[in-house]
Design an enzyme around this catalytic site. Structure first.
Site, PDB file in Angstrom:
ATOM      1  N   ASP A  65     -16.669  60.027   1.989  1.00  0.00           N
ATOM      2  CA  ASP A  65     -15.703  60.675   1.098  1.00  0.00           C
ATOM      3  C   ASP A  65     -15.222  61.995   1.711  1.00  0.00           C
ATOM      4  O   ASP A  65     -14.041  62.328   1.655  1.00  0.00           O
ATOM      5  CB  ASP A  65     -16.343  60.915  -0.272  1.00  0.00           C
ATOM      6  CG  ASP A  65     -16.949  59.632  -0.831  1.00  0.00           C
ATOM      7  OD1 ASP A  65     -16.225  58.647  -0.942  1.00  0.00           O
ATOM      8  OD2 ASP A  65     -18.158  59.614  -1.113  1.00  0.00           O
ATOM      9  N   HIS A 113     -20.920  59.522  -6.008  1.00  0.00           N
ATOM     10  CA  HIS A 113     -20.119  58.665  -5.130  1.00  0.00           C
ATOM     11  C   HIS A 113     -19.478  57.585  -6.015  1.00  0.00           C
ATOM     12  O   HIS A 113     -19.866  56.415  -6.006  1.00  0.00           O
ATOM     13  CB  HIS A 113     -21.014  58.045  -4.052  1.00  0.00           C
ATOM     14  CG  HIS A 113     -20.297  57.071  -3.159  1.00  0.00           C
ATOM     15  ND1 HIS A 113     -19.337  57.453  -2.276  1.00  0.00           N
ATOM     16  CD2 HIS A 113     -20.410  55.733  -3.040  1.00  0.00           C
ATOM     17  CE1 HIS A 113     -18.880  56.391  -1.642  1.00  0.00           C
ATOM     18  NE2 HIS A 113     -19.519  55.330  -2.095  1.00  0.00           N
TER      19      HIS A 113
HETATM   20  N1  LIG Z   1     -22.237  55.398   0.054  1.00  0.00           N
HETATM   21  C1  LIG Z   1     -21.162  54.964   0.668  1.00  0.00           C
HETATM   22  O1  LIG Z   1     -20.334  55.735   1.147  1.00  0.00           O
HETATM   23  C2  LIG Z   1     -20.914  53.485   0.812  1.00  0.00           C
HETATM   24  C3  LIG Z   1     -19.772  53.035   1.495  1.00  0.00           C
HETATM   25  C4  LIG Z   1     -19.581  51.665   1.631  1.00  0.00           C
HETATM   26  C5  LIG Z   1     -20.498  50.761   1.106  1.00  0.00           C
HETATM   27  N2  LIG Z   1     -21.578  51.249   0.428  1.00  0.00           N
HETATM   28  C6  LIG Z   1     -22.584  50.346  -0.148  1.00  0.00           C
HETATM   29  O2  LIG Z   1     -23.437  49.908   0.906  1.00  0.00           O
HETATM   30  C7  LIG Z   1     -24.059  48.689   0.521  1.00  0.00           C
HETATM   31  C8  LIG Z   1     -24.030  47.694   1.673  1.00  0.00           C
HETATM   32  O3  LIG Z   1     -22.712  47.413   2.056  1.00  0.00           O
HETATM   33  P1  LIG Z   1     -22.405  46.260   3.139  1.00  0.00           P
HETATM   34  O4  LIG Z   1     -20.928  46.231   3.272  1.00  0.00           O
HETATM   35  O5  LIG Z   1     -23.246  46.416   4.361  1.00  0.00           O
HETATM   36  O6  LIG Z   1     -22.877  44.993   2.297  1.00  0.00           O
HETATM   37  P2  LIG Z   1     -23.297  43.524   2.821  1.00  0.00           P
HETATM   38  O7  LIG Z   1     -23.278  42.656   1.597  1.00  0.00           O
HETATM   39  O8  LIG Z   1     -22.515  43.131   4.008  1.00  0.00           O
HETATM   40  O9  LIG Z   1     -24.806  43.739   3.293  1.00  0.00           O
HETATM   41  C9  LIG Z   1     -25.847  44.010   2.419  1.00  0.00           C
HETATM   42  C10 LIG Z   1     -27.083  43.400   3.003  1.00  0.00           C
HETATM   43  O10 LIG Z   1     -28.196  43.861   2.239  1.00  0.00           O
HETATM   44  C11 LIG Z   1     -29.106  42.801   2.122  1.00  0.00           C
HETATM   45  N3  LIG Z   1     -29.999  43.040   0.992  1.00  0.00           N
HETATM   46  C12 LIG Z   1     -29.815  42.741  -0.313  1.00  0.00           C
HETATM   47  N4  LIG Z   1     -30.912  43.102  -1.005  1.00  0.00           N
HETATM   48  C13 LIG Z   1     -31.773  43.652  -0.124  1.00  0.00           C
HETATM   49  C14 LIG Z   1     -33.079  44.195  -0.258  1.00  0.00           C
HETATM   50  N5  LIG Z   1     -33.725  44.234  -1.423  1.00  0.00           N
HETATM   51  N6  LIG Z   1     -33.675  44.667   0.858  1.00  0.00           N
HETATM   52  C15 LIG Z   1     -33.055  44.622   2.042  1.00  0.00           C
HETATM   53  N7  LIG Z   1     -31.833  44.095   2.236  1.00  0.00           N
HETATM   54  C16 LIG Z   1     -31.195  43.625   1.149  1.00  0.00           C
HETATM   55  C17 LIG Z   1     -28.238  41.563   1.958  1.00  0.00           C
HETATM   56  O11 LIG Z   1     -28.921  40.387   2.309  1.00  0.00           O
HETATM   57  C18 LIG Z   1     -27.101  41.879   2.943  1.00  0.00           C
HETATM   58  O12 LIG Z   1     -27.399  41.370   4.243  1.00  0.00           O
HETATM   59  C19 LIG Z   1     -23.322  48.222  -0.741  1.00  0.00           C
HETATM   60  O13 LIG Z   1     -24.110  48.575  -1.862  1.00  0.00           O
HETATM   61  C20 LIG Z   1     -22.044  49.059  -0.735  1.00  0.00           C
HETATM   62  O14 LIG Z   1     -21.525  49.253  -2.032  1.00  0.00           O
HETATM   63  C21 LIG Z   1     -21.797  52.579   0.282  1.00  0.00           C
END
Ligand SMILES: NC(=O)c1ccc[n+]([C@@H]2O[C@H](COP(=O)([O-])OP(=O)(O)OC[C@H]3O[C@@H](n4cnc5c(N)ncnc54)[C@H](O)[C@@H]3O)[C@@H](O)[C@H]2O)c1
Length: 450
Positions: A262, A290
């Site tokens: 952000d 966020h």
């Molecule tokens: N804070 C930020 O700025 C920000 C920015 C973008 C995305 N995000 C968040 O980051 C997260 C991941 O995004 P992504 O695009 O990599 O998603 P993604 O779906 O591509 O990957 C998530 C992975 O986490 C795994 N997973 C699910 N539960 C789990 C657990 N208990 N332990 C370990 N692994 C687990 C899934 O199998 C998957 O491989 C999402 O929650 C998204 O909203 C945050």
């Protein structure tokens, strides 16, 4: 140190197997021999702290080896089971010898959860390349996935193998946080469940909150006592709060919720409006959650060292268009591209880590979602709130005191604060604070969600 004799059935955690080696293996170098021994005596854990001493016994045919392992308190012994090393990373290196010859720093252990996900697919390669911790810093990557992503984790590890990163000394994969988080000094908690169609924000808080409660407990039990934790998985502020509440033996100050993306987005928009390159924008704070209640602070930000409000005189644009553009940037990106902002999120995680391991430039600061206890601004205690931070580069940070507020800024900050307090009530069952009560003010979408 505990000593175990491997040639006789003995007591202790690593001594259940009687192993034998053929004399031909005596000609192996000490590192290869040690590796061979680990394979022959399966219960020997892969740990830098294990010492193996061998001598020839019973004529010329068998080796008798002693294994010295650090003594682990009884209650943690159970938890310290062997993490699963992957492929080429199961070979044992004599790190100490290499440190001497190449002046490399001591290996650091980094856990990444959601390692098979999209963000990690960018981040892991940056970590392994040396871009984050430096070109003389060997690292061990401990990849945590979900049950469903087990195969995918192996695929990720294969790609890491094939990249031949000289600084990447160990890779282990697993789905049990108690194994994967052993001795980690950094925990980058990315893995979370995505918000499905029709899912209420309260449901997401509960489902993902449970993941972070468990991971907090695991960090508390087995991670380094000074582990730095960056929570990325959404809703990241409240997930970070849940995590730290479940890890009472780790300082609450060590937990961060990622709001750096952000901040980067806000800098880019201000640069665009002012017609300058984005490296001219400094002192950019994201306050709060966020979510779309986040507050990109143009009052304290600077362009070429001058307050933004003196460079961009259009206050209406700053309050309305700029603020909303930053808040909704992730959603727009998904609309355009059909994917979420995985690459720029990975870059912002790198920025967030670097901000903690390198001294903050004089007069500047960075944003991070951190624990509010003791904050100088009057923000409610006991939540995780994005605020301006400075670091000496030692992994720690302090909150910046000399910031100004006006009515507009306070009103916006209070709205984000109210949202986080409502989220906190919603997850009371996961923070040990009683029965949850969900009265979220409105269903604010998370940046990146449609
Ligand atoms: N804070 C930020 O700025 C920000 C920015 C973008 C995305 N995000 C968040 O980051 C997260 C991941 O995004 P992504 O695009 O990599 O998603 P993604 O779906 O591509 O990957 C998530 C992975 O986490 C795994 N997973 C699910 N539960 C789990 C657990 N208990 N332990 C370990 N692994 C687990 C899934 O199998 C998957 O491989 C999402 O929650 C998204 O909203 C945050």
């Amino acid at each position: 140190m505990a000593v175990a004799e491997l040639t006789s059935p003995a007591t202790g955690a690593y001594t259940k197997t009687t192993g034998r080696l053929h004399p031909s293996q005596l000609s192996l170098s000490s590192t290869r021999l040690s590796d061979q021994l680990r394979r022959s005596f399966r219960p020997i854990p892969r740990s830098r702290n294990v010492k193996i001493t061998c001598s020839v016994k019973y004529g010329l045919f068998f080796l008798c080896c002693q294994v010295q392992v650090p003594t682990v308190p009884a209650e943690r012994e159970e938890l310290k089971s062997k993490p699963e090393c992957y492929g080429v990373f199961c070979l044992t290196y004599d790190l100490k010898a290499e440190e001497e010859t190449r002046s490399w720093k001591k290996l650091i252990n980094i856990a990444v959860s959601g390692a098979a996900g999209m963000i990690s697919n960018h981040l892991l390669f940056k970590l392994a390349s040396g871009e984050v911790f430096g070109p003389d810093q060997p690292i061990a990557l401990k990849l945590l996935g979900s049950e469903r992503s087990r195969q995918a984790l192996e695929g990720v590890a294969m790609e890491l193998e094939d990249s031949l990163f000289p600084l990447l000394r160990e890779v282990s994969i697993g789905i049990d946080p108690y194994e994967v988080f052993q001795d980690v000094e950094w925990a980058l908690l990315i893995g979370a469940k995505p918000r499905g169609p029709g899912m209420e924000r309260a449901d997401l808080l509960d489902i993902n909150g449970q993941i972070f409660a468990e991971q907090g407990k695991a960090l508390n039990a087995v991670a380094s006592r000074n582990v730095k934790v960056i929570v990325v998985g959404n809703p990241c502020n409240t997930n970070a709060l849940i995590c730290l509440k479940n890890a009472p033996n780790i300082p609450a100050k060590n937990f961060h919720a990622l709001t750096r993306l952000d901040e980067n987005r806000a800098k880019c928009q201000l640069a665009l409006k002012a017609g300058v390159f984005y490296d001219k924008v400094s002192n950019m704070t994201i306050w709060g959650n966020h979510s779309t209640t986040q507050v990109p602070d143009f009052l304290n930000a600077r362009i070429n060292g001058v307050p933004v409000t003196e460079v961009i005189k259009d206050r209406k644009w700053l309050e309305e268009e700029f603020t909303e553009t930053v808040q909704k940037r992730g959603g727009l990106l998904i609309q355009k591209w059909g994917r979420s902002s995985a690459a720029s999120t990975a870059v912002s995680i790198v920025d967030a880590i670097k901000s903690l391991v390198t001294p903050t430039p004089e007069g500047d600061w960075f944003s991070s979602g951190v624990y509010t206890n003791g904050n100088p601004y009057g923000i409610t205690q006991d939540i995780v709130f994005s605020m301006p931070c400075r670091s000496k580069g030692d992994g720690d940070y302090e909150l910046v005191k000399d910031v100004i507020f006006d009515d507009y800024l306070w009103k916006r900050i209070s709205k984000s604060e109210a949202e986080l307090l409502a989220e906190k009530r919603c997850v009371a069952h996961l923070t040990g604070e009683g029965i949850a009560f969900c009265d979220l003010p409105e269903d604010t979408m998370l940046p990146g969600e449609m």
